[in-house]
Design a protein around this motif. Structure first.
Motif, short mmCIF file in Angstrom:
data_model
loop_
_atom_site.label_atom_id
_atom_site.label_comp_id
_atom_site.label_asym_id
_atom_site.label_seq_id
_atom_site.Cartn_x
_atom_site.Cartn_y
_atom_site.Cartn_z
N LYS A 267 0.83 -1.22 0.00
CA LYS A 267 0.00 0.00 0.00
C LYS A 267 0.86 1.26 0.00
O LYS A 267 0.56 2.22 -0.72
CB LYS A 267 -0.93 -0.01 1.21
N CYS A 268 1.91 1.28 0.82
CA CYS A 268 2.78 2.45 0.86
C CYS A 268 3.49 2.65 -0.48
O CYS A 268 3.75 3.79 -0.89
CB CYS A 268 3.82 2.31 1.97
N THR A 269 3.81 1.57 -1.15
CA THR A 269 4.47 1.65 -2.45
C THR A 269 3.51 2.18 -3.50
O THR A 269 3.87 3.03 -4.31
CB THR A 269 5.00 0.27 -2.88
N ARG A 270 2.30 1.70 -3.49
CA ARG A 270 1.30 2.14 -4.48
C ARG A 270 0.91 3.61 -4.25
O ARG A 270 0.91 4.41 -5.18
CB ARG A 270 0.05 1.26 -4.41
N ASN A 271 0.55 3.94 -3.02
CA ASN A 271 0.12 5.31 -2.71
C ASN A 271 0.11 5.49 -1.19
O ASN A 271 -0.81 5.04 -0.52
CB ASN A 271 -1.26 5.59 -3.29
N ILE A 272 1.12 6.18 -0.69
CA ILE A 272 1.26 6.32 0.76
C ILE A 272 0.13 7.15 1.36
O ILE A 272 -0.24 6.98 2.51
CB ILE A 272 2.64 6.91 1.14
N HIS A 273 -0.46 8.04 0.55
CA HIS A 273 -1.54 8.88 1.06
C HIS A 273 -2.80 8.05 1.31
O HIS A 273 -3.51 8.26 2.30
CB HIS A 273 -1.84 10.02 0.08
N ILE A 274 -3.07 7.11 0.44
CA ILE A 274 -4.21 6.21 0.64
C ILE A 274 -3.95 5.34 1.87
O ILE A 274 -4.87 5.09 2.67
CB ILE A 274 -4.46 5.34 -0.61
N TYR A 275 -2.72 4.88 2.03
CA TYR A 275 -2.38 4.05 3.20
C TYR A 275 -2.71 4.78 4.50
O TYR A 275 -3.38 4.24 5.38
CB TYR A 275 -0.89 3.67 3.17
N PHE A 276 -2.24 6.02 4.62
CA PHE A 276 -2.49 6.76 5.86
C PHE A 276 -3.95 7.19 5.99
O PHE A 276 -4.48 7.27 7.10
CB PHE A 276 -1.56 7.98 5.96
N ALA A 277 -4.60 7.45 4.86
CA ALA A 277 -6.03 7.79 4.91
C ALA A 277 -6.83 6.60 5.47
O ALA A 277 -7.75 6.79 6.28
CB ALA A 277 -6.53 8.16 3.52
N GLU A 278 -6.46 5.40 5.05
CA GLU A 278 -7.12 4.20 5.57
C GLU A 278 -6.84 4.02 7.05
O GLU A 278 -7.74 3.64 7.82
CB GLU A 278 -6.67 2.97 4.79
N ASP A 305 2.54 15.62 4.37
CA ASP A 305 1.55 15.36 3.32
C ASP A 305 0.13 15.20 3.84
O ASP A 305 -0.70 14.57 3.19
CB ASP A 305 1.96 14.10 2.55
N LEU A 306 -0.19 15.79 4.99
CA LEU A 306 -1.53 15.58 5.57
C LEU A 306 -2.64 16.10 4.66
O LEU A 306 -3.71 15.49 4.59
CB LEU A 306 -1.63 16.21 6.95
N ASN A 307 -2.40 17.20 3.95
CA ASN A 307 -3.43 17.70 3.03
C ASN A 307 -3.73 16.69 1.92
O ASN A 307 -4.88 16.55 1.49
CB ASN A 307 -3.00 19.03 2.42
N LEU A 308 -2.71 15.99 1.45
CA LEU A 308 -2.90 14.99 0.41
C LEU A 308 -3.59 13.75 0.97
O LEU A 308 -4.39 13.10 0.30
CB LEU A 308 -1.55 14.62 -0.22
N ILE A 309 -3.27 13.42 2.22
CA ILE A 309 -3.95 12.32 2.91
C ILE A 309 -5.43 12.65 3.10
O ILE A 309 -6.30 11.80 2.91
CB ILE A 309 -3.27 12.04 4.26
N LYS A 310 -5.72 13.89 3.45
CA LYS A 310 -7.10 14.34 3.65
C LYS A 310 -7.93 14.17 2.38
O LYS A 310 -9.11 13.81 2.43
CB LYS A 310 -7.12 15.80 4.10
#
Length: 345
Positions: A267-278, A305-310
């Protein structure tokens, strides 16, 4: 996007490679906390001293200062506080605050590497081992960050992080964590050897779907030692070979903490923002709130990158992170979290 090259049948051709987790996403659009433009630690330290002096505590004053400063600025405030008043700021805050609000404010006061080291130490040395915290930190940090975390852990606790992990975990999960500690995955080059990509995809297929049982070592070696750019190509090739995603194969071939660690890397490799959002979504949804995860992710990603995670959180939850924080938290704790999250715009 950044340029790279792809080696096909001995030839290198130009390609584009996606910005992935190891770049850190430390850019203007990503951070929700940027600190004060006109900054002087002396008056900030005085405001904090006054907020904690005498009977009662002015929690709002503490929130206004500490949630609106960068981590580097908070470190300067801490030094100024000690110089002016002869007291340790963290110790003073601990004596005045309590509960989840205290936990959040104290988290803000640690430098990033010391905070990660503290979270790992608490995960290893508390009642039972909190595997989720260890996985989250080791799967999402870069080689440079992991090196600094290991150093901070030794300085703060006088013990070796790798040895502590070995003493508290076992089996293939232990091997995977130790492998992650070596920090071999992030490689800023965008050169991908297509022959090696195919070889790794075939090796993963042979180690799982093609045999009875699973060759866990093969999975661990490839996931923990290949660059993110390389792994993204491996995932695509694996899908072609197995007619299913690597994530689906991991779920069917492994279980428990080992499964969680492997999925976290993918998940972190694919998209770390989606990982943290989950991570944030699961911390907030349902009965009760996992405050440890909520605090750790918001504090550790607020200047990255919290704005991107949001933005990813909104897609997953169907509502903003701020809205769910409003629904699930209260009081000064809620106010401080919302300040760190920034606006939804």
């Amino acid at each position: 996007m950044i340029s790279g090259a792809l080696n096909i049948r001995g030839k290198r051709i130009a390609t584009k490679c996606t910005m992935v987790w190891w770049k850190g996403w430390r850019d203007e659009d990503g951070s929700s906390v940027r600190g004060a433009l006109s900054f002087d630690p002396t008056p900030d330290a005085q405001v904090l001293y006054k907020a904690m002096k005498g009977l009662g505590t002015d929690e709002q004053a503490i929130i206004d200062v500490l949630t609106k400063r960068s981590n580097a600025q908070r470190q300067q405030i801490s030094r100024s506080f000690k110089e002016q008043f002869g007291k340790d700021l963290i110790a003073s805050l601990k004596s005045e605050l309590s509960g989840k609000f205290e936990r959040l404010i104290i988290a803000l006061m640690y430098s990033p590497f010391k905070y990660d080291a503290k979270e790992l130490h608490d995960a290893l040395k508390g009642l039972g081992t909190n595997e989720g915290v260890i996985i989250e930190i080791l799967a999402s940090r870069t080689k440079v960050q992991i090196k600094e975390i290991i150093k901070a852990y030794k300085e703060e606790y006088g013990s070796n992080l790798e040895e502590d992990i070995k003493s508290d975990t076992s089996g293939y999960f232990e091997r995977m964590l130790v492998c992650l500690l070596q920090g071999e995955r992030d490689d800023p080059r965008c050169y991908v050897d297509s022959a090696m990509v195919l070889q790794d995809a075939q090796a993963l297929y042979a180690a799982g779907e093609k045999i009875r049982g699973t060759d866990e070592i093969q999975f661990i070696t490839i996931l923990c030692t290949r660059s993110a750019t390389h792994l993204l190509r491996v995932f695509d090739e694996y899908q072609k070979l197995a007619s299913k995603s690597l994530e689906d194969s991991i779920r069917s071939e492994t279980h428990g903490s080992l499964e969680d660690a492997m999925l976290a890397i993918v998940k972190c490799t694919r998209n770390i923002h989606i990982y943290f959002a989950e991570r944030l979504y699961h911390a907030l949804k349902g009965a009760g709130t996992c405050d440890g995860t909520l605090i750790r992710v918001i504090v550790s990603r607020s200047e990255i990158d919290l704005n991107l995670i949001k933005a990813e959180f909104l897609k997953i939850a169907g509502k903003s992170l701020s809205t769910m924080i409003l629904e699930d938290t209260s009081g000064d704790y809620k106010t401080a979290l919302l300040n760190l999250c920034g606006s939804d715009k």
